[in-house]
Design a protein around this motif. Structure first.
Motif, short mmCIF file in Angstrom:
data_model
loop_
_atom_site.label_atom_id
_atom_site.label_comp_id
_atom_site.label_asym_id
_atom_site.label_seq_id
_atom_site.Cartn_x
_atom_site.Cartn_y
_atom_site.Cartn_z
N ASP A 77 -10.34 -16.55 -58.88
CA ASP A 77 -10.57 -17.99 -58.94
C ASP A 77 -9.30 -18.75 -59.33
OD1 ASP A 77 -13.18 -17.44 -58.29
OD2 ASP A 77 -14.01 -18.06 -60.23
N LEU A 78 -8.56 -18.21 -60.31
CA LEU A 78 -7.33 -18.88 -60.73
C LEU A 78 -6.28 -18.85 -59.61
CD1 LEU A 78 -5.73 -20.38 -62.88
CD2 LEU A 78 -4.95 -18.16 -63.72
N ILE A 79 -6.16 -17.71 -58.93
CA ILE A 79 -5.20 -17.61 -57.83
C ILE A 79 -5.56 -18.60 -56.73
CG2 ILE A 79 -4.35 -16.10 -55.98
CD1 ILE A 79 -4.57 -13.79 -58.06
N HIS A 80 -6.84 -18.69 -56.39
CA HIS A 80 -7.29 -19.64 -55.38
C HIS A 80 -6.99 -21.08 -55.82
CE1 HIS A 80 -9.66 -21.41 -52.18
NE2 HIS A 80 -10.29 -22.15 -53.09
N TRP A 81 -7.25 -21.40 -57.09
CA TRP A 81 -7.00 -22.74 -57.59
C TRP A 81 -5.51 -23.08 -57.50
CZ3 TRP A 81 -4.06 -25.27 -61.13
CH2 TRP A 81 -4.41 -26.59 -61.41
N ILE A 82 -4.65 -22.15 -57.88
CA ILE A 82 -3.20 -22.38 -57.81
C ILE A 82 -2.77 -22.62 -56.36
CG2 ILE A 82 -0.93 -21.30 -58.10
CD1 ILE A 82 -2.07 -19.94 -60.63
N MET A 83 -3.28 -21.82 -55.44
CA MET A 83 -2.89 -21.98 -54.04
C MET A 83 -3.41 -23.30 -53.46
SD MET A 83 -3.34 -18.05 -52.80
CE MET A 83 -3.08 -18.38 -51.09
N THR A 84 -4.55 -23.77 -53.93
CA THR A 84 -5.13 -25.02 -53.45
C THR A 84 -4.48 -26.24 -54.09
OG1 THR A 84 -7.25 -23.91 -53.13
CG2 THR A 84 -7.28 -26.31 -53.19
N HIS A 85 -4.22 -26.19 -55.40
CA HIS A 85 -3.75 -27.36 -56.13
C HIS A 85 -2.29 -27.31 -56.56
CE1 HIS A 85 -8.14 -27.44 -56.66
NE2 HIS A 85 -7.97 -28.74 -56.54
N GLY A 86 -1.67 -26.15 -56.49
CA GLY A 86 -0.30 -26.01 -56.95
C GLY A 86 0.71 -26.57 -55.98
N GLN A 87 1.92 -26.75 -56.46
CA GLN A 87 3.01 -27.24 -55.62
C GLN A 87 3.62 -26.06 -54.88
OE1 GLN A 87 6.04 -29.35 -57.75
NE2 GLN A 87 7.23 -29.76 -55.93
N LEU A 88 3.67 -26.13 -53.56
CA LEU A 88 4.19 -25.05 -52.73
C LEU A 88 5.68 -25.23 -52.50
CD1 LEU A 88 3.76 -22.60 -50.85
CD2 LEU A 88 3.27 -24.26 -49.02
N HIS A 89 6.42 -24.15 -52.69
CA HIS A 89 7.85 -24.12 -52.39
C HIS A 89 8.08 -22.83 -51.62
CE1 HIS A 89 12.16 -24.60 -52.82
NE2 HIS A 89 12.20 -23.32 -53.15
N ILE A 90 8.72 -22.92 -50.44
CA ILE A 90 8.93 -21.75 -49.60
C ILE A 90 10.42 -21.45 -49.54
CG2 ILE A 90 8.70 -20.80 -47.27
CD1 ILE A 90 6.29 -22.69 -46.92
N GLU A 91 10.77 -20.18 -49.76
CA GLU A 91 12.14 -19.71 -49.61
C GLU A 91 12.11 -18.52 -48.67
OE1 GLU A 91 14.32 -18.96 -53.18
OE2 GLU A 91 13.46 -20.68 -54.20
N CYS A 92 13.15 -18.37 -47.87
CA CYS A 92 13.21 -17.23 -46.97
C CYS A 92 14.67 -16.91 -46.68
CB CYS A 92 12.44 -17.50 -45.69
SG CYS A 92 12.98 -18.95 -44.79
N SER A 93 14.88 -15.77 -46.04
CA SER A 93 16.25 -15.38 -45.70
C SER A 93 16.78 -16.27 -44.58
CB SER A 93 16.27 -13.91 -45.28
OG SER A 93 15.44 -13.72 -44.15
N ASP A 94 18.11 -16.27 -44.41
CA ASP A 94 18.74 -17.14 -43.42
C ASP A 94 18.36 -16.78 -42.00
OD1 ASP A 94 20.02 -18.54 -45.42
OD2 ASP A 94 21.85 -17.33 -45.31
N ASN A 95 18.05 -15.51 -41.72
CA ASN A 95 17.77 -15.09 -40.34
C ASN A 95 16.27 -15.04 -40.03
OD1 ASN A 95 17.17 -12.95 -41.94
ND2 ASN A 95 18.32 -11.43 -40.77
N THR A 96 15.45 -15.64 -40.86
CA THR A 96 14.01 -15.66 -40.61
C THR A 96 13.68 -16.76 -39.60
OG1 THR A 96 13.58 -14.92 -42.85
CG2 THR A 96 11.74 -15.91 -41.68
N PRO A 97 13.00 -16.39 -38.50
CA PRO A 97 12.64 -17.43 -37.53
C PRO A 97 11.56 -18.34 -38.13
CG PRO A 97 11.69 -15.32 -36.89
CD PRO A 97 12.57 -15.07 -38.09
N PRO A 98 11.55 -19.60 -37.73
CA PRO A 98 10.53 -20.51 -38.26
C PRO A 98 9.14 -20.06 -37.83
CG PRO A 98 11.84 -21.57 -36.55
CD PRO A 98 12.44 -20.24 -36.79
N LEU A 99 8.21 -20.18 -38.74
CA LEU A 99 6.84 -19.80 -38.44
C LEU A 99 6.06 -21.01 -37.98
CD1 LEU A 99 6.14 -17.58 -41.58
CD2 LEU A 99 6.67 -16.80 -39.28
N SER A 100 5.23 -20.81 -36.99
CA SER A 100 4.37 -21.92 -36.57
C SER A 100 3.13 -21.92 -37.45
CB SER A 100 4.00 -21.76 -35.10
OG SER A 100 3.36 -20.52 -34.90
N PRO A 101 2.56 -23.10 -37.67
CA PRO A 101 1.37 -23.17 -38.52
C PRO A 101 0.23 -22.39 -37.90
CG PRO A 101 1.90 -25.33 -37.61
CD PRO A 101 2.97 -24.38 -37.17
#
Length: 107
Positions: A77-101
């Motif tokens: 429940d806490l993990i779900h709440w964090i994913m729903t209400h938390g602030q999302l920040h995405i980091e990835c490597s330089d050679n990662t292709p963009p993901l489509s939604p």
């Protein structure tokens, strides 16, 4: 001076409460009891629940008492709440292709 609830002392700290969020001791005046407060975050023994403990201890020459408040929530429940209400920040490597939604399947 002896702590009433020894699991919160350096010698007896219980490993189930590994993250100390806050800890403080205050001595208001010379002849008044000391106040010890500790806030810990941990997991239940089976790791199914996140547990927040708030511990208060007051001790002095003529009296000693403690109280502990325990709040818990299912880990999922806490993990779900964090994913729903938390602030999302995405980091990835330089050679990662963009993901489509993700798309939803239509019937």
């Amino acid at each position: 001076m002896k702590a009433l609830h020894s699991r919160y002392t350096a010698e007896g700290h219980d490993t189930r409460y590994p993250l100390i969020l806050s800890q403080r001791t205050t001595a208001p005046e010379h002849d008044t009891p000391l106040l010890f407060q500790e806030f810990c975050l941990g997991l239940s023994d089976d790791q199914s629940r996140i547990v927040l403990r708030r511990y208060f201890e007051q001790y002095g020459p003529s009296q000693a008492q403690w109280v502990e408040y325990v709040h818990s929530i299912p880990t999922a429940d806490l993990i779900h709440w964090i994913m729903t209400h938390g602030q999302l920040h995405i980091e990835c490597s330089d050679n990662t292709p963009p993901l489509s939604p993700p798309t939803t399947a239509r019937a």
